[in-house]
Design a protein around this motif. Structure first.
Motif, PDB file in Angstrom:
ATOM      1  N   LEU A   1      42.875  44.514  32.996  1.00  0.00           N
ATOM      2  CA  LEU A   1      43.596  45.717  33.052  1.00  0.00           C
ATOM      3  C   LEU A   1      44.175  45.964  31.769  1.00  0.00           C
ATOM      4  CD1 LEU A   1      45.483  45.511  36.281  1.00  0.00           C
ATOM      5  CD2 LEU A   1      43.426  46.979  36.033  1.00  0.00           C
ATOM      6  N   GLY A   2      44.292  47.455  31.302  1.00  0.00           N
ATOM      7  CA  GLY A   2      44.954  47.735  30.111  1.00  0.00           C
ATOM      8  C   GLY A   2      46.217  47.506  30.223  1.00  0.00           C
ATOM      9  N   GLY A   3      46.850  46.420  29.119  1.00  0.00           N
ATOM     10  CA  GLY A   3      48.421  46.119  29.464  1.00  0.00           C
ATOM     11  C   GLY A   3      48.341  44.515  29.277  1.00  0.00           C
ATOM     12  N   GLY A   4      47.284  43.814  29.390  1.00  0.00           N
ATOM     13  CA  GLY A   4      47.186  42.424  29.291  1.00  0.00           C
ATOM     14  C   GLY A   4      47.003  41.714  30.553  1.00  0.00           C
ATOM     15  N   THR A   5      46.526  42.281  31.757  1.00  0.00           N
ATOM     16  CA  THR A   5      46.329  41.443  32.739  1.00  0.00           C
ATOM     17  C   THR A   5      44.888  41.144  32.688  1.00  0.00           C
ATOM     18  OG1 THR A   5      47.727  42.363  34.225  1.00  0.00           O
ATOM     19  CG2 THR A   5      46.284  41.422  35.346  1.00  0.00           C
ATOM     20  N   LYS A   6      44.648  39.874  32.987  1.00  0.00           N
ATOM     21  CA  LYS A   6      43.165  39.368  32.622  1.00  0.00           C
ATOM     22  C   LYS A   6      42.843  38.114  34.031  1.00  0.00           C
ATOM     23  CE  LYS A   6      43.137  39.804  27.933  1.00  0.00           C
ATOM     24  NZ  LYS A   6      43.078  39.191  26.441  1.00  0.00           N
ATOM     25  N   VAL A   7      41.873  38.358  34.552  1.00  0.00           N
ATOM     26  CA  VAL A   7      41.765  37.543  35.878  1.00  0.00           C
ATOM     27  C   VAL A   7      40.074  37.289  35.851  1.00  0.00           C
ATOM     28  CG1 VAL A   7      41.547  37.046  38.228  1.00  0.00           C
ATOM     29  CG2 VAL A   7      43.331  38.719  37.181  1.00  0.00           C
ATOM     30  N   LEU A   8      39.808  35.804  35.916  1.00  0.00           N
ATOM     31  CA  LEU A   8      38.447  35.392  36.033  1.00  0.00           C
ATOM     32  C   LEU A   8      38.290  34.734  37.308  1.00  0.00           C
ATOM     33  CD1 LEU A   8      35.952  34.850  34.454  1.00  0.00           C
ATOM     34  CD2 LEU A   8      36.849  32.543  33.683  1.00  0.00           C
TER      35      LEU A   8
ATOM     36  N   THR B   1      33.277  29.921  49.336  1.00  0.00           N
ATOM     37  CA  THR B   1      34.582  29.631  48.660  1.00  0.00           C
ATOM     38  C   THR B   1      34.480  30.574  47.336  1.00  0.00           C
ATOM     39  OG1 THR B   1      34.325  27.251  48.966  1.00  0.00           O
ATOM     40  CG2 THR B   1      35.810  27.837  47.194  1.00  0.00           C
ATOM     41  N   VAL B   2      35.845  31.171  47.136  1.00  0.00           N
ATOM     42  CA  VAL B   2      36.216  32.278  45.973  1.00  0.00           C
ATOM     43  C   VAL B   2      37.382  31.426  45.199  1.00  0.00           C
ATOM     44  CG1 VAL B   2      37.514  33.729  47.389  1.00  0.00           C
ATOM     45  CG2 VAL B   2      36.551  34.474  45.137  1.00  0.00           C
ATOM     46  N   SER B   3      37.319  31.501  43.972  1.00  0.00           N
ATOM     47  CA  SER B   3      38.701  31.039  43.455  1.00  0.00           C
ATOM     48  C   SER B   3      38.826  32.038  41.927  1.00  0.00           C
ATOM     49  CB  SER B   3      38.057  29.634  42.501  1.00  0.00           C
ATOM     50  OG  SER B   3      39.176  29.293  41.419  1.00  0.00           O
ATOM     51  N   ALA B   4      40.195  32.270  42.043  1.00  0.00           N
ATOM     52  CA  ALA B   4      40.635  33.500  41.145  1.00  0.00           C
ATOM     53  C   ALA B   4      41.272  32.649  40.030  1.00  0.00           C
ATOM     54  CB  ALA B   4      41.313  34.488  41.873  1.00  0.00           C
ATOM     55  N   LEU B   5      41.261  32.670  38.616  1.00  0.00           N
ATOM     56  CA  LEU B   5      42.154  32.407  37.637  1.00  0.00           C
ATOM     57  C   LEU B   5      42.846  33.294  36.829  1.00  0.00           C
ATOM     58  CD1 LEU B   5      43.233  29.718  35.998  1.00  0.00           C
ATOM     59  CD2 LEU B   5      41.076  30.040  34.777  1.00  0.00           C
ATOM     60  N   LEU B   6      44.308  33.289  36.916  1.00  0.00           N
ATOM     61  CA  LEU B   6      44.999  34.271  36.227  1.00  0.00           C
ATOM     62  C   LEU B   6      45.092  33.957  34.790  1.00  0.00           C
ATOM     63  CD1 LEU B   6      46.604  37.055  36.258  1.00  0.00           C
ATOM     64  CD2 LEU B   6      48.416  35.668  36.930  1.00  0.00           C
ATOM     65  N   LEU B   7      44.445  34.723  33.820  1.00  0.00           N
ATOM     66  CA  LEU B   7      44.483  33.868  32.627  1.00  0.00           C
ATOM     67  C   LEU B   7      45.679  34.645  31.802  1.00  0.00           C
ATOM     68  CD1 LEU B   7      40.809  34.682  31.575  1.00  0.00           C
ATOM     69  CD2 LEU B   7      41.823  32.320  32.085  1.00  0.00           C
TER      70      LEU B   7
ATOM     71  N   GLY C   1      49.896  40.634  32.964  1.00  0.00           N
ATOM     72  CA  GLY C   1      50.528  41.696  32.526  1.00  0.00           C
ATOM     73  C   GLY C   1      51.042  42.726  33.583  1.00  0.00           C
ATOM     74  N   GLY C   2      50.987  42.376  34.839  1.00  0.00           N
ATOM     75  CA  GLY C   2      51.430  43.177  36.026  1.00  0.00           C
ATOM     76  C   GLY C   2      50.191  43.409  36.733  1.00  0.00           C
ATOM     77  N   SER C   3      50.322  43.843  38.332  1.00  0.00           N
ATOM     78  CA  SER C   3      49.283  43.954  38.985  1.00  0.00           C
ATOM     79  C   SER C   3      48.266  42.716  39.134  1.00  0.00           C
ATOM     80  CB  SER C   3      48.522  45.382  38.656  1.00  0.00           C
ATOM     81  OG  SER C   3      49.535  46.519  38.716  1.00  0.00           O
ATOM     82  N   ALA C   4      48.642  41.699  38.960  1.00  0.00           N
ATOM     83  CA  ALA C   4      47.811  40.607  39.033  1.00  0.00           C
ATOM     84  C   ALA C   4      46.961  40.316  40.320  1.00  0.00           C
ATOM     85  CB  ALA C   4      48.358  39.326  38.530  1.00  0.00           C
ATOM     86  N   LEU C   5      47.866  40.380  41.571  1.00  0.00           N
ATOM     87  CA  LEU C   5      47.151  39.928  42.701  1.00  0.00           C
ATOM     88  C   LEU C   5      46.091  41.026  42.910  1.00  0.00           C
ATOM     89  CD1 LEU C   5      46.892  38.497  45.400  1.00  0.00           C
ATOM     90  CD2 LEU C   5      48.733  39.871  46.329  1.00  0.00           C
TER      91      LEU C   5
ATOM     92  N   ALA D   1      37.655  38.986  42.732  1.00  0.00           N
ATOM     93  CA  ALA D   1      37.181  38.048  44.034  1.00  0.00           C
ATOM     94  C   ALA D   1      36.136  38.656  44.557  1.00  0.00           C
ATOM     95  CB  ALA D   1      38.072  37.554  44.742  1.00  0.00           C
ATOM     96  N   ALA D   2      36.278  40.099  45.109  1.00  0.00           N
ATOM     97  CA  ALA D   2      35.283  40.755  45.841  1.00  0.00           C
ATOM     98  C   ALA D   2      33.933  41.080  44.814  1.00  0.00           C
ATOM     99  CB  ALA D   2      35.734  42.047  46.130  1.00  0.00           C
ATOM    100  N   LEU D   3      34.119  41.176  43.607  1.00  0.00           N
ATOM    101  CA  LEU D   3      32.915  41.408  42.865  1.00  0.00           C
ATOM    102  C   LEU D   3      32.355  40.109  42.748  1.00  0.00           C
ATOM    103  CD1 LEU D   3      34.040  43.491  39.799  1.00  0.00           C
ATOM    104  CD2 LEU D   3      32.294  44.086  41.408  1.00  0.00           C
ATOM    105  N   ALA D   4      32.929  38.923  42.646  1.00  0.00           N
ATOM    106  CA  ALA D   4      32.129  37.532  42.605  1.00  0.00           C
ATOM    107  C   ALA D   4      31.420  37.327  43.935  1.00  0.00           C
ATOM    108  CB  ALA D   4      33.286  36.726  42.165  1.00  0.00           C
ATOM    109  N   LEU D   5      32.081  37.541  44.862  1.00  0.00           N
ATOM    110  CA  LEU D   5      31.397  37.460  46.379  1.00  0.00           C
ATOM    111  C   LEU D   5      29.955  38.220  46.270  1.00  0.00           C
ATOM    112  CD1 LEU D   5      34.366  37.438  48.604  1.00  0.00           C
ATOM    113  CD2 LEU D   5      32.727  35.334  48.103  1.00  0.00           C
TER     114      LEU D   5
END
Length: 268
Positions: free
Chosen positions: A62-69, A143-149, A152-156, A163-167
């Protein structure tokens, strides 16, 4: 001259701490800035099929710095002897990198940090279960795993979408791709709800809300809220804002899945 072995000598090319003084000044300027458009969405970047070690993966920023893998595996045979025969199980994990946030945070590995990660994993499972056709996988587990890198807000919300995209990238049968949008309410009796708040806005918020939606079915899969109470009309407004935000984000996630499928077909 004798060396002092009791002290750890820093690197010769280290940076002075004054370089980070501008960060606090920037936050003070943001607090005094004019209120932003509550309907504005932060720029979203999503890409599926990044990790070769997982059967499905996705990266959301997300713009502003939120990054999730996120990564997904399965279906695998359930190891538990009492696994339900009528459907499979969805196991979710949420982890926060030690360098994900800036400022005063829970110490990595502490009890408070582990409890926060367990709560986020539970919220992740509640939002994703209605989207997955678990009845098609009896005596199996996904099994699905989310890693917050970076937070920057709105992380969940970003973790739910990733996670839905990964599935979906793993080929798991789903009713629809879950899209999540976060909101927060500014402090004060007349505080307005803001879509996709940043970390500073969440820190000052009087109330928070995370909404997960299955847009193709127009079905809400999860509503997760916290904070101070407010009139029912205010929560109804927040739900309308969240539904509108999810519908606007849905095409971006669909395009990322289509691009991943094209890349997979080109390399096959």
């Amino acid at each position: 001259m004798p060396l002092d072995h009791r002290r750890v000598r820093g690197p010769e090319e280290s940076q002075p701490p004054e370089l980070w003084a501008g960060v606090a000044e920037q936050e003070e300027e943001e607090e005094g800035a004019a209120p932003r458009d509550p309907y504005a969405l932060r720029p979203l970047f999503a890409r599926a099929g990044l990790l070769s070690q997982a059967e499905g993966s996705a990266y959301v920023e997300l713009g502003g710095g939120t990054k999730v893998l996120c990564a997904a595996w399965g279906p695998r045979e359930a190891a538990e002897p009492g696994a339900p025969a009528e459907g499979g199980r969805l196991l979710c994990e949420f982890r926060r990198a030690p360098f994900a946030g800036r400022g005063a945070r829970c110490r990595p590995g502490s009890a408070a940090e582990r409890e926060a990660e367990r709560e986020a994993a539970t919220a992740l499972r509640e939002a994703l279960e209605p989207a997955v056709r678990l009845a098609r996988y009896p005596r199996a587990r996904l099994t699905v795993s989310a890693l917050l890198l970076q937070d920057g807000g709105s992380a969940l919300a970003a973790a739910i979408s990733g996670a839905a995209l990964a599935l979906a990238d793993a080929g798991v049968e789903m009713y629809d791709v879950a899209v999540a949008c976060a909101l927060c309410r500014a402090p004060g009796p007349t505080g307005a709800w803001l879509l996709q708040p940043g970390e500073a806005e969440e820190r000052r918020a009087a109330g928070r809300l995370t909404l997960a939606l299955l847009p193709a079915l127009n079905q809400v899969s999860a509503v997760l809220g916290s904070g101070e109470g407010s009139p029912p009309e205010a929560w109804a407004q927040a739900l309308r804002l969240g539904l509108d935000g999810c519908h606007r984000l849905y095409p971006v996630l669909r395009q990322s899945l289509l691009r991943a499928a094209r890349r997979r077909d080109a390399t096959a």
